[in-house]
Scaffold this motif. Structure first.
Motif, PDB file in Angstrom:
ATOM      1  N   ARG A 131      75.336  29.059  69.680  1.00  0.00           N
ATOM      2  CA  ARG A 131      76.412  30.040  69.954  1.00  0.00           C
ATOM      3  C   ARG A 131      76.113  31.292  69.157  1.00  0.00           C
ATOM      4  O   ARG A 131      75.733  31.247  67.999  1.00  0.00           O
ATOM      5  N   SER A 167      75.089  34.947  82.605  1.00  0.00           N
ATOM      6  CA  SER A 167      76.151  34.526  83.551  1.00  0.00           C
ATOM      7  C   SER A 167      76.859  35.778  84.111  1.00  0.00           C
ATOM      8  O   SER A 167      76.918  36.816  83.448  1.00  0.00           O
ATOM      9  N   ARG A 203      83.256  35.455  77.205  1.00  0.00           N
ATOM     10  CA  ARG A 203      82.385  34.275  77.017  1.00  0.00           C
ATOM     11  C   ARG A 203      81.301  34.303  78.088  1.00  0.00           C
ATOM     12  O   ARG A 203      81.615  34.199  79.271  1.00  0.00           O
ATOM     13  N   VAL A 205      77.072  33.081  79.081  1.00  0.00           N
ATOM     14  CA  VAL A 205      75.988  32.105  78.841  1.00  0.00           C
ATOM     15  C   VAL A 205      74.655  32.803  79.104  1.00  0.00           C
ATOM     16  O   VAL A 205      74.426  33.317  80.208  1.00  0.00           O
ATOM     17  N   THR A 207      70.729  32.358  79.473  1.00  0.00           N
ATOM     18  CA  THR A 207      69.775  31.317  79.858  1.00  0.00           C
ATOM     19  C   THR A 207      68.354  31.881  79.777  1.00  0.00           C
ATOM     20  O   THR A 207      68.090  32.971  80.315  1.00  0.00           O
ATOM     21  N   THR A 219      69.639  27.480  76.776  1.00  0.00           N
ATOM     22  CA  THR A 219      70.849  28.317  76.888  1.00  0.00           C
ATOM     23  C   THR A 219      71.444  28.580  75.517  1.00  0.00           C
ATOM     24  O   THR A 219      71.234  27.807  74.572  1.00  0.00           O
ATOM     25  N   GLU A 221      75.357  30.284  74.124  1.00  0.00           N
ATOM     26  CA  GLU A 221      76.681  30.844  74.478  1.00  0.00           C
ATOM     27  C   GLU A 221      76.927  32.107  73.687  1.00  0.00           C
ATOM     28  O   GLU A 221      76.732  32.133  72.460  1.00  0.00           O
ATOM     29  N   LEU A 223      79.682  34.678  72.486  1.00  0.00           N
ATOM     30  CA  LEU A 223      81.122  34.856  72.299  1.00  0.00           C
ATOM     31  C   LEU A 223      81.345  36.290  71.815  1.00  0.00           C
ATOM     32  O   LEU A 223      81.047  36.620  70.671  1.00  0.00           O
TER      33      LEU A 223
END
Length: 915
Positions: A131, A167, A203, A205, A207, A219, A221, A223
């Motif tokens: 993250r 994303s 939020r 993602v 990749t 991946t 995340e 934030l």
């Protein structure tokens, strides 16, 4: 998995192509290949026949790390033995090549095999964290860029080519920049203005996908928090900083000081710094950043050989609300210094080395390397000491330790060899590797005695089993090659010096040699009268293969002991039954006295005329001693009567003579007891009784004539002579003429034989190197007469040699009535000294008895009426001759002397008869 297997098969097919360049074989194998996978037919590629790989012990020698491959002993194929992980073996290095050495014995050969491990896509991209928290001010304008930490892939090549996707979002997008200087840079780009009140947190993602087939993904995340207000971020004056630092920099060294600026005011312009390590990840413990000043210092050690380039990211963050950050990169290049010494490995060692190994024999195989680069990594090697070994370069970094000179284990049994390596740095660093090379023994040295000839002295009558000497032969070889055994060798020239007529006897019948200690033992007591010199050879043989031997000659001289008493000889012309007590007649031209045995009695009879002058010889006592030297030197003493009488005895001549003129006051008969002693310790003696009758001159002559006639005819009793008849006179004259003719013929025959034997060729005298040996017979150094007329030395060919005994030429004081001093021979006439220095006399010292001829000469002088005092007759020293010649010569001398005696007796008898 199906595609991965197809890739493996393709690699296995392609790896069959290899190249021989400088003796190298190259193979390639994909990582993660299963154990047992065949990499290549190594034995076939090296040109070996079927079964030759196993017979010659084809094997691998890895350098520095586990190779994960092995050679099949049966087929000679190169197989995968354990898991191959390219990332573990080589990291990010490309290509990943393993360097192997292949050893082949009988003869020893080395081949270099390069095994390339190819990469497969077995690692997925990995982000630094699962993250990522971002804070973005709401006042950020569209187009604002926010750096992101990209993912890393342990693979190489296409398998490590990463692509990123985000994303779906209307506010954010990804931007990937690639430059040659700082590589890839990933940014999050704001596409649309933010509204914290609408969406306070985004939020997303991120990749990462690699370029492998099949591809792998990772991946992270994102934030994203939207922060209000502070809308100016800190800015660096450069986006990328490049720094160079030597690898030997100490901890605490300043790498770089960074400075960022913020256009905001107040707390929003207060900046603090933070550090992030982009690559490699192990560098987090190497660098430290001062939070407020922006100084980056070394907190660990850097090593060019491990990591030569570091990429750092520094964030400058203000203290506004929300805080804003500025970013820059620091690229640190590590410079190589010469901090690694060369390393030397012994890959094979063939010891011990036989001392007869040929020049060029390979003793050891060595491998040399240096982790530094450039000139710092170039290594030169040599061996110390320079002899007898040397180094030969075979391939890059590989050397053979070979034999340059012949070895000798007896000189040096083990070598401490040091292989030295030195790099080309400044200052240069070196390494040493010690090798212990023992030399094995071969039987190349024969046993060697300290002397070629040993001289041993032994007293006669020694005990059987007595130790006579101890010999030792040195053999510098070791173990069985140096273990020596001793034996008496009958095959060489040597032998026994024994009395004439004793026959040949081997040396082994007298002595024995202990096989282990070399001690010489006596097998039986030694008798000087039988044996004076024993010459034999001792052989020393080692236990090597083949055995070697050495010889030494031993000359054993037997020393005489006084173990024989004097023996009295019968008078000349008497029967052998006269016994051990005898006397010899001596007469003047007037036949004033005579001596002869009495029938059936041990007493000797002698006649002397009234009025005989002082010094007139009445009789002569003859004796002999079987011993030699001082022990055989005899003296004569008048034991009875003790009082001063009319007779005396010569101390050394044995002549009984008148001490004063004889008159009628002396008795008609005198009995003399004469003692004969030698000079041994203790002295031994014999006695003789002599009865002297005093007669008128004509009666003494008549008695002497009768006694001589009786002695010539072999009668033991006194014989009367009738001088009245003419017939008897005529018969006697005829008999005398016949006897004189016969004796003259006998004398001429003896003279011819003596001349033939005298000038006949003599056998060579046995001589050799060694010190001159002089044996002194006594304190006064006189010659003595020995019963054995000659001694002989037996050598290997069986010929008898006459012995020679040498004495000091000192003379005893002359006895009363002896000859004047000027009649004695000069000392130089008694000794024969060899012309060359230090001769080796290999025959014992003994006396050739000329005493007998001297006795007969004295008898002749007495019969001729010589009035001179008795002379001491000294035998001269003759050189050694053959035993047979000596015997013939002695016989001839005896015949001549006997003929002279008989002739003189006949003449004397004739004169007495006519009187």
């Amino acid at each position: 998995m199906g595609e991965r297997c197809c890739a493996v098969l393709r690699v296995l097919v392609l790896q069959a192509a290899w190249a021989l360049a400088g003796g190298q074989v190259r193979y390639s194998v994909p990582e993660e290949a299963k154990a047992g996978t065949m990499v290549g037919r190594l034995a076939q590629d090296l040109g070996l026949e079927a079964g030759e790989a196993e017979a010659r012990r084809l094997r691998l020698v890895a350098q520095g790390r586990r190779a994960s491959v092995e050679v099949s002993g049966a087929s000679g194929a190169l197989l995968v033995s354990s898991r191959l992980d390219r990332e573990e073996l080589c990291g990010k290095s490309a290509p990943c090549a393993l360097r192997l050495e292949v050893l082949l014995e009988r003869p020893l050969r080395v081949f270099h095999v390069q095994l390339e491990v190819t990469d497969i896509n077995d690692n997925a991209p990995i982000f630094p964290a699962a993250r990522k928290n971002l804070s973005i001010a709401e006042l950020s304008v569209p187009g604002s860029r926010f750096p992101l930490e990209g993912a890393s892939d342990a693979d190489i090549g296409a398998n490590a080519q990463l692509s990123y996707t985000l994303s779906p979002s209307e506010h954010f997008a990804l931007d990937l920049q690639k430059t040659d200087e700082d590589g890839e840079s990933l940014f999050l780009v704001l596409r649309k203005s933010l509204d914290r009140e609408t969406i306070p947190v985004h939020r997303l993602v991120l990749t990462a996908t690699d370029g492998g087939r099949p591809s792998e993904t990772g991946t992270m995340e994102l934030l994203i928090s939207v922060v209000d207000a502070n809308d100016n971020a800190p800015q660096f004056n450069q986006s990328v900083y490049k720094v160079q630092l030597p690898e030997n920099a100490e901890r605490g060294t300043l790498v770089i000081k960074l400075n960022a600026t913020d256009l905001d005011e107040g707390s929003n312009s207060n900046i603090y710094y933070s550090l992030q390590i982009l690559s490699p990840q192990e560098g987090k413990d190497v660098f430290g950043l001062e939070r407020n000043s922006g100084e980056i210092r070394l907190t660990g050690d850097i090593d060019f050989e491990e990591v030569n380039l570091y990429r750092l990211q520094v964030d400058a963050t203000d203290k506004g609300t929300p805080s804003l950050s500025g970013h820059c990169k620091v690229v640190l290049e590590v410079l190589d210094v010469n901090d690694n010494a060369p390393e030397v490995w012994v890959t094979s060692l063939s010891v011990p080395v036989p001392e007869d190994a040929s020049v060029g024999t390979v003793v050891a195989l060595l491998s040399v390397s240096d982790r530094d680069s450039g000139a710092n990594g170039r290594v030169r090697c040599w061996v110390w000491p320079a002899a007898p070994f040397g180094l030969e370069a075979t391939f890059a970094g590989s050397y053979s330790l070979v034999l340059r000179e012949a070895l000798d284990r007896e000189r040096v049994s083990e070598y401490e060899v040091e292989v030295r390596a030195e790099d080309g740095g400044a200052p240069a660093l070196g390494a040493r590797r010690g090798l212990r090379v023992p030399v094995s023994d071969v039987n190349d040295n024969a046993p060697l005695f300290a002397q070629a000839v040993y001289t041993v002295l032994a007293r006669e009558n020694n005990a059987a089993g007595a130790e006579l000497a101890r010999l030792w032969a040195r053999d510098p070889d070791e173990a069985g090659n140096g273990r020596v055994s001793y034996s008496v060798w009958e095959g060489a020239a040597g032998g026994v010096g024994a009395a004439a007529g004793s026959g040949w006897r081997a040396a082994s019948s007298y002595v024995s040699v202990d096989a282990e200690s070399g001690r010489v033992w006596a097998l039986q007591p030694l008798d000087y009268e039988e044996l004076q010199v024993l010459q034999f050879e001792v052989r020393a043989v080692d236990a090597g293969e083949p055995p070697l031997c050495g010889n030494a000659t031993v000359q054993l001289f037997v020393l005489d002991e006084n173990d024989n008493a004097p023996a009295l000889l019968p008078p000349a012309g008497s029967a052998p039954e006269a016994g051990a007590v005898a006397a010899e007649a001596a007469s003047s031209s007037s036949s004033s006295s005579f001596v002869g045995p009495v029938s059936g009695s041990g007493t000797l009879w002698a006649w002397a005329a009234w009025g005989a002058p002082a010094g007139q010889v009445v009789a002569k006592i003859r004796a002999v001693d079987a011993d030699s030297g001082y022990n055989a030197w005899l003296r004569y003493e008048l034991w009875e009567p003790r009082a001063k009488g009319p007779f005396r005895v010569g101390l050394y001549s044995g002549e009984v003579s008148t001490a004063r003129p004889l008159d009628e006051a002396d008795g008609a008969r005198h009995t003399l007891l004469i003692v004969v002693r030698d000079h041994g310790e203790p002295a031994r003696s014999a006695t003789a009784t002599l009865s002297v009758s005093l007669l008128e001159a004509n009666e003494a002559a008549l008695a002497a004539g009768s006694s001589l006639a009786s002695s010539g005819s072999g009668s033991r009793s006194a014989v009367g002579v009738d001088v009245g008849g003419a017939a008897a006179s005529a018969a006697t004259n005829v008999w005398l003429v016949v006897a004189i003719c016969a004796v003259s013929s006998l004398f001429l025959l003896a003279l011819v034989l003596y001349g033939a034997s005298r000038w006949a060729p003599r056998a060579a005298v046995l001589s050799g190197p060694g010190p001159t040996t002089l044996v002194c017979a006594s304190e006064v150094g006189s010659w003595s007469y020995s019963q054995r007329h000659s001694r002989s030395l037996c050598v290997a060919d069986g010929a008898a040699k006459s012995d020679l005994m040498v004495f000091s030429p000192n003379f005893p004081p002359p006895p009363p009535g002896a000859a004047p001093k000027d009649t004695q021979p000069e000392p130089s006439a008694l000794l024969h000294t060899p012309k060359h220095p230090n001769p080796d006399w290999r025959y014992s010292a003994s006396l050739r008895a000329g005493m007998q001829s001297a006795v007969h000469m004295e008898e002749a002088a007495v019969l001729r009426g010589g009035a001179a005092g008795p002379e001491q007759q000294w035998p001269t020293v003759s050189s050694a001759t053959a035993g047979k010649d000596v015997q013939i010569q002695n016989i001839c001398e005896e015949l001549m002397l006997t003929a002279v005696d008989v002739l003189m007796l006949l003449l004397n008898f004739s004169s007495v008869f006519y009187v």
